[in-house]
Scaffold this motif. Structure first.
Motif, short mmCIF file in Angstrom:
data_model
loop_
_atom_site.label_atom_id
_atom_site.label_comp_id
_atom_site.label_asym_id
_atom_site.label_seq_id
_atom_site.Cartn_x
_atom_site.Cartn_y
_atom_site.Cartn_z
N UNK A 1 0.85 -1.21 0.00
CA UNK A 1 0.00 0.00 0.00
C UNK A 1 0.88 1.25 0.00
N UNK A 2 1.91 1.26 0.84
CA UNK A 2 2.80 2.43 0.91
C UNK A 2 3.56 2.62 -0.41
N UNK A 3 3.93 1.52 -1.05
CA UNK A 3 4.63 1.63 -2.34
C UNK A 3 3.72 2.24 -3.41
N UNK A 4 2.44 1.89 -3.38
CA UNK A 4 1.49 2.44 -4.35
C UNK A 4 1.28 3.94 -4.11
N UNK A 5 1.26 4.34 -2.84
CA UNK A 5 1.11 5.76 -2.53
C UNK A 5 2.34 6.53 -2.97
N UNK A 6 3.52 5.93 -2.79
CA UNK A 6 4.76 6.59 -3.21
C UNK A 6 4.76 6.90 -4.71
N UNK A 7 4.13 6.05 -5.50
CA UNK A 7 4.07 6.27 -6.95
C UNK A 7 3.27 7.53 -7.29
N UNK A 8 2.43 7.97 -6.37
CA UNK A 8 1.61 9.17 -6.61
C UNK A 8 2.36 10.45 -6.24
N UNK B 1 -0.86 12.65 -2.53
CA UNK B 1 -0.64 11.25 -2.92
C UNK B 1 -1.64 10.34 -2.20
N UNK B 2 -1.88 10.60 -0.90
CA UNK B 2 -2.86 9.81 -0.15
C UNK B 2 -4.26 9.97 -0.74
N UNK B 3 -4.60 11.21 -1.14
CA UNK B 3 -5.93 11.47 -1.69
C UNK B 3 -6.10 10.80 -3.06
N UNK B 4 -5.06 10.85 -3.89
CA UNK B 4 -5.13 10.19 -5.21
C UNK B 4 -5.30 8.68 -5.07
N UNK B 5 -4.58 8.10 -4.10
CA UNK B 5 -4.72 6.67 -3.86
C UNK B 5 -6.12 6.35 -3.34
N UNK C 1 11.11 13.96 -1.33
CA UNK C 1 10.86 14.24 0.09
C UNK C 1 9.52 13.66 0.51
N UNK C 2 8.49 13.78 -0.34
CA UNK C 2 7.17 13.21 -0.03
C UNK C 2 7.23 11.69 0.00
N UNK C 3 8.00 11.10 -0.93
CA UNK C 3 8.15 9.64 -0.95
C UNK C 3 8.79 9.15 0.35
N UNK C 4 9.74 9.95 0.85
CA UNK C 4 10.38 9.58 2.12
C UNK C 4 9.38 9.66 3.26
N UNK C 5 8.48 10.65 3.22
CA UNK C 5 7.43 10.76 4.24
C UNK C 5 6.52 9.54 4.21
N UNK C 6 6.17 9.09 2.99
CA UNK C 6 5.30 7.91 2.87
C UNK C 6 5.98 6.68 3.47
N UNK C 7 7.28 6.55 3.22
CA UNK C 7 8.00 5.38 3.74
C UNK C 7 8.02 5.35 5.27
N UNK C 8 7.82 6.52 5.90
CA UNK C 8 7.86 6.60 7.37
C UNK C 8 6.46 6.52 8.00
N UNK C 9 5.42 6.30 7.17
CA UNK C 9 4.06 6.18 7.73
C UNK C 9 4.01 5.01 8.71
#
Length: 791
Positions: free
Chosen positions: A16-23, A281-285, A28-36
């Motif tokens: 799920x986090x990997x799919x959000x990172x694609x958005x 990215x969270x909203x698009x997912x 910097x935002x991808x790094x934030x997603x990885x720390x969710x």
């Protein structure tokens, strides 16, 4: 806390986090997603969820957020902090574009103040420091290059270089032409060697032209010479270019120094862009998986309504498969543990993983695919035993790995723990694995844990049936079609359908017969009973659904009947009152007519001819009172033949001559609106109005006052509304615009996916009084706004 750590991968949380990172647009935002990570503070979860929901609504119903240029500027800002360092031209250009994006975003939300309150918290108190942008724009152009007029010296040097280059070019062209005339040159034209413009000269003539030989051809037949005169001019250009470069570095250093005091603000801007990119990215997912925000609870509970596994939903969409069957379940203080049984490949594991994954997503501030009426609480621990964790290195067998997890669960689990166990008790001899699993389940139940456990063991099903806090559940199976239904049914255990599935696969009959002889008689009876119970319960469920549908129809009819009675009662009193008033008026008019007639007879002294004339007039007045009754049968026949009356038509009531609008049709009765009055009339008692008569009736029933025109606002905002509600609101405003004769109407529906815009424009095409419609100007909203023009 999550135990073991690989549980997040087995539940699909990492995917799920990997799919959000694609958005994400930025690293910097991808790094934030990885720390969710799942949170345990309700206020924090609520804020994250509301931010994602607001951004999702923005994407669906509002103008696009201006996020065209999101660059990783943090490293550039850190570089600018160092005293004496300077940023290059392209680095300033990136900062400039990022700042423009930040200011556009701030203005975007300022224009929509309080519309997205939780998103506004991201940049609360952040000012728009225009001086930074202005300073950069004075030096850097739109292509990311330094401007020639960034300083007087730079402009002077640029002009000198241009002038010297032109002079050098002019001189070398002259020498080249002379050399060509002398026959010294080789084939070809002027060429660049070592960054210098050179003339190709035949090797035998290279001593005839004074200058510097920069190169020669591979065959040695051609020498590339820079003429002596041009050499000095080119050196001058080179010196000027070095001086220009020094001036550029001075300007960039000075600009960097101007930027340095604003480093904290620039870092805040970078943080805003990163957070917005992250929430976007969270909203698009969320849009991809049709996610909603459920209700929040402080308790350790889960109530899922029409929930779906997000990864399965995405796979079904991409492959064009049938929709995923939704999941409905409840885990609370009463029914703490669901023991799910049923056939193999029937969806038990998917059910358990859906619960675990959605709870992890929810506590991480991610919207989940379920009805918004679902309700989820807080868990401080997530324990999962899924799959085979045997390890050669650790000398662990499959069952040993399971037992080590059970040991941990029984030691550390509590009422705030969500425990997920797949195929509970398997991996060893069922004769011993079943009792051990039952004992573990009993200990966990005493600790008041919440969880979902899947199993095939009959002793666990029996234990759950008489143990408080544990609820049996089963995945339904169509034993006629021999296929799973993937529907979770709470309240009873399910059969494994081992023999039925084996028979359907085609296992030889003698093998099945031998197997049935080898199982215990009691176990066979239990399994048969479960199959029969499941079949009967399905029949009861289908019957209950049919009864509920019938009850809803009856309630609807009863409501309609009560409404009709209310109409009749209300209009009965009104009509009686009107009839009495009309009768009084008739009597009053008749008395007045009689008195006038008697008075006139007296005045003419009973003249025979005059008296006869007056009596005739009195007789005509009396006849006029009954004239309408004589006309009724004729008109009634005409109307009876007319079967085209529909809701919204205007009709004339034959008995009274009143004009009214049809608001409802009930078999042979019409419910009519007479201004604020409602009445019920037979279809045969009305006459349909058309053309001018209808227009007069509409105009007469809706008198226009100066106040109504003044109060009318020719604009309707339906963003964020459901299609039905939006069209209802639009109809009211359109009707009023037509009534007062307003020429146009502005409809704000937003862009989003264009669904609401399509329904609104389809409605406008069918509306009789709308002659045309068009988009707003692109600078003021474009196809997010529609202008409708009335004829």
């Amino acid at each position: 806390m999550i135990y073991p750590q690989n549980a997040v991968e087995k539940l699909g949380y990492t995917e799920i986090k990997a799919l959000i990172q694609q958005k994400c647009l930025s690293e910097a935002a991808k790094e934030m997603v990885s720390k969710i990570q799942p949170q345990v503070k309700l206020e924090l979860i609520d804020r994250y969820l509301r931010q994602a929901k607001e951004f999702r609504d923005l994407l669906q119903h509002d103008a696009p957020l201006p996020v065209d240029h999101i660059y990783p500027i943090k490293a550039l800002i850190e570089k600018a902090k160092v005293e004496g360092a300077f940023l290059f031209e392209e680095e300033f250009h990136r900062i400039l574009l990022s700042l423009r994006t930040v200011y556009a975003i701030i203005r975007y939300f300022n224009d929509r103040e309080q519309q997205y309150p939780h998103l506004e918290l991201l940049f609360e108190h952040l000012p728009i420091e225009k001086n930074i942008v202005r300073s950069i724009e004075q030096v850097i152009d739109e292509r990311g290059k330094i401007k020639d007029n960034a300083s007087r010296l730079l402009l002077d040097l640029t002009q000198q270089i241009s002038k010297s280059e032109q002079e050098a070019r002019k001189r070398i062209d002259s020498i080249y032409k002379q050399a060509q005339q002398n026959g010294w040159t080789a084939d070809g034209s002027l060429t660049i060697r070592d960054g210098r413009l050179c003339i190709p000269i035949l090797a035998e003539n290279k001593r005839k032209l004074k200058g510097l030989i920069h190169d020669e051809s591979a065959t040695g037949q051609t020498a590339y010479i820079e003429p002596e005169e041009v050499f000095h001019l080119n050196n001058k250009v080179r010196d000027l270019e070095f001086e220009k470069r020094r001036e550029i570095i001075r300007i960039l250093t000075e600009l960097t120094s101007l930027l340095r005091p604003h480093v904290p603000l620039l870092l805040a801007y970078h943080g805003l862009l990163t957070k917005l990119d992250f929430v976007r990215a969270k909203a698009l997912f969320a849009l991809d998986i049709d996610a909603e925000m459920p209700e929040l609870s402080k308790e350790a509970e889960i109530r899922l309504i029409n929930a779906k596994h997000p990864l399965l939903s995405l796979a079904a969409k991409q492959e064009g498969h049938a929709q995923v069957v939704p999941l409905n379940l409840k885990i609370d203080a009463t029914d703490r543990v669901l023991l799910v049984s049923g056939p193999n490949a029937g969806g038990k594991s998917v059910c358990m993983k859906t619960v675990g994954l959605l709870q992890l997503m929810f506590q991480s501030g991610l919207l989940i695919p379920c009805d918004p009426t679902s309700k989820l609480g807080l868990f401080k621990q997530f324990f999962a035993d899924i799959g085979d964790d045997q390890s050669i290195d650790s000398d662990l067998s499959t069952y040993s790995a399971h037992l080590s997890k059970m040991k941990y669960f029984t030691q550390f689990a509590n009422a705030r723990s969500l425990v997920l166990i797949d195929e509970f008790g398997t991996g060893t001899d069922p004769q011993f694995g079943g009792p051990i699993a039952e004992a573990v389940l009993e200990v966990l139940n005493k600790k008041q844990i919440r969880g979902v456990i899947t199993t095939h063991y009959s002793n666990l099903k029996l234990f759950a049936s008489h143990t408080e806090g544990i609820e049996n559940a089963s995945m339904l199976f169509d034993n006629t079609a021999m296929k799973p239904l993937y529907i979770l049914q709470i309240g009873k255990p399910g059969s494994s359908y081992a023999f039925e599935i084996a028979q359907n696969i085609g296992l030889p009959k003698e093998v099945l017969h031998l197997a049935k002889q080898k199982i215990g008689v009691q176990q066979k009876k239990v399994d048969t009973l479960l199959v029969d119970l499941e079949r009967e319960k399905k029949e009861v469920y289908d019957t209950k659904q049919a009864i509920n549908l019938r009850e809803r129809e009856m309630l609807s009819q009863q409501t309609e009947l009560n409404s009709l009675k209310a109409y009749l009662e209300e209009n009965k009193q009104k009509l009686l009152k009107d009839a009495k008033e009309e009768a009084r008026q008739i009597i009053k008019d008749a008395n007045k007519l009689v008195e006038n007639t008697i008075s006139e007879i007296k005045q003419v002294k009973a003249d025979k001819e005059k008296t006869k004339t007056l009596r005739f007039g009195l007789h005509k007045a009396a006849e006029s009172l009954t004239e309408k009754k004589k006309e009724n049968p004729v008109k009634a026949q005409a109307v009876a033949a007319d079967e085209s009356i529909e809701i919204g038509d205007w009709v004339k009531i034959i008995d009274t001559g009143n004009e009214a609008q049809v608001i409802e049709i009930a078999k042979n009765n019409l419910i009519l609106a007479l201004g604020d009055l409602r009445t019920v009339v037979k279809k045969t008692k009305v006459e349909k109005l058309r053309g001018k008569e209808k227009a007069k009736a509409v105009k007469k029933s809706r008198p226009i006052s100066a106040e109504s025109v003044a109060d009318f606002h020719p604009e309707v905002d339906v963003r964020g509304m459901r299609t039905e509600d939006a069209l209802q609101k639009l109809e009211l405003v359109l009707d009023r615009a037509v009534m007062i004769g307003y020429p146009s109407l502005k409809i704000i529906h937003g862009k989003g996916d264009g669904i609401l815009r399509k329904f609104i424009r389809d409605y406008l095409r069918k509306y009789n009084h709308v002659s045309r419609f068009e988009d707003e100007h692109a600078d003021r909203g474009g196809d997010g706004i529609t202008y409708a023009y009335m004829d």
